[in-house]
Enzyme design. Sequence first.
Site: not given
Length: 741
Positions: A46, A222
């Site tokens: 991420d 997401e």
Amino acid sequence: MPRRILAAALAVAAVAAGTTAAVAAPPLAVTTQNDISKPFADTYADPAIIQGRDGYWYAYATSDPLVANGPFGLMHMARTKDFGSWEYLGTVFSDATKPAWAAPGSFFWAPDIRYFGGRYVMYFTVTDTAANPGGDPAIGVATAPTPAGPWTATGGPVVTPKPDGNGGYFGTIDPAMLTAADGKRYLYYGGFYGGLWVTELTPDGLQAVGTPTQVAIGDRYEGSYAVYRDGWYYLTASSSNCCAGPTTGYSVFAGRSKSPRGPFLDADGASMNESRVGGTTVLTQNGNKWIGPGHHAFFTDAAGQDHILYHAIDRAKPWLTDPFGINRRPMLVDRLDWIDGWPRTRAGAGPSETPQPAPVTGSAAGITPADPASGLWNATRRPGDALGGPTAQIRGVAATRQSAPAGSVRVSADVRLGASFTTVLGYGAVVASIVGDKLVLVAGGRTTAVRLPAGFDRSRWNRLAVQVTGSTVTARISDAGLGDLYAEARLVVPKLKVKAAPVRWLGQAEVDNLTIRPVAEPVRRMVAVPQPGKLLAGDEFNGSGLGAGWSWLRPDAAATVANGKLSWPLQDTDLVGGGNNAGLLFHRTPAGDRWIAETKLHLDLGEGDIRNYQQAGMIVHRTDDDFARLGNVAIWRTRQTEYGRELVARPSDGATSYGGAAIGRSAPDLWMRLAFHRNAAGEHVYRAATSVGGKNWTWGAAWVLPAGETPRLGLYAHGDFTGADPAPVATFDYLRFYESK
């Protein structure tokens, strides 16, 4: 470590103050090779990135251990000057400094880094709060004077947990901030459970205000990230499971809007917030070593080239710990191209595994970004601060001691502005000025002016970029050059010529991190995709039964051929996990190492209601525990085209893993292709495509099956679904095999 290659060497004569004899030699070119986090970590998931005023690029990651059997960090920090050599800086928080409102066992995920208001601001996911522990995720925020910290968390969430009405909480996760042209700050957040949302923030960015707006439907996206470009706001987000080990099919998609609140539509006009969910492919796996690329950030280098930073999984080394433990998700970077108004990773080629040109850093024209005054005439060197180091103070007129390149050129700097400030390129060919409350751009006798937002603070450090790309000229003032903006002025001037000359400035400003570079040559065409050639074999279903070449695994008598179609009521069965009881219909595949299979499917899955998991389509099958299937499928309230993969992930007990990649948009009538080839290792690679209408095709993810005997290919119609009476019927018009060109 990067390989350094001598690109060119130009003699540079000594120059007197205010004059120039030659254009400075470009520095050594640098290449990088994915994964770029390898020098300091096995996993760096991420990732987010920002360039600090010290010239370093700072990358942040979620709280997984960096290496196998390592401790969970409280989010990680690292920095680089050239994207080859990295320095690990430690964790964002310690146990003593982490948010007091987080539950003791909470994890901290998905940092998003920004700079505004004279400080660095980091948004992040807190998986569990102390107020009501038990899976109530929220968005936290922390500030710091430097990109390396120390980080101070606020006393509560910037976005609080959102109850789902059933005793649980929606996925308030994965933040991404954007400063928009209206002067407001917006925060995008959310995930599969609850959808993606955007909320306005207070001017200091520390608290949500107003009513949030949903911008993407649940069950699909997401890891959002938003940028402004050429008059559009782009919302990009990741789809499918991030963490399914060797079957991870994570991919990145985009929509765009004229408003930061949406609606965000893809290149075909489909919304990211409807049941038959839209999204234009930005990044997906291509059949090499990398699978599941996603949860990304964008950034722009000194040459004006955009890049995408993301994590992915090496399909040969998918686990950081034991199978079904922590996924090994290192950090990757690749070039991002804008083609026909849409962001595409390497023009659609996807993740790279070979050496690639690194993001361009440093400066031409004799400028040292860390000490810009040393390369400027009539600029005063100031000591600056501990973060940025020396800066250049401009009062009156200043210029580079050496010439900037001719033609396409980019000038970028962090600036603190006085009452007025002007940048001049190429003996006045381009003049960008900030005067009063306006950004004014003059080029080729044309002028445009854009008003700065009321809250713009010229006394703070902001990012100014002036760029000439062919006949297009832009000037942009922003927080930190991460797709945000306060104002952008743009002109198109045919036959514009910018000559090699010193870059000049007029007015008052303090300048840091100054770079002057030739603009990277933009890539304007997508890479080639498989094209069908001569028809090799197939069945048009024109008879009263199946033609030659078909064979069944677990025959289904309900499947019939009539009126030129194969009609097959969906079976309430499945192939995933232990549910290996679905019927499969295979057709003999052509000889050779390259071909395309195509079918047309009619399957009306409705819209908006829950029909888990009705589906039909094409399948590549070695065994019931080793297959890839491309289907039109109902996933909760969405309708998606999923290209799924199952294989045995833990040989010791035969435990299987399943994951999928999304490709194109679902529709009642859907055309599908699987393009087959063998790679150099003899493995079987199948790349999928879908089409609504049968003419324009969206090519997406590729799955790789082992070398050896060629898998069988055929059709399926099943689901393990919330039942319907009668069962929906999948209707196939044909199955054809073509040469692949």
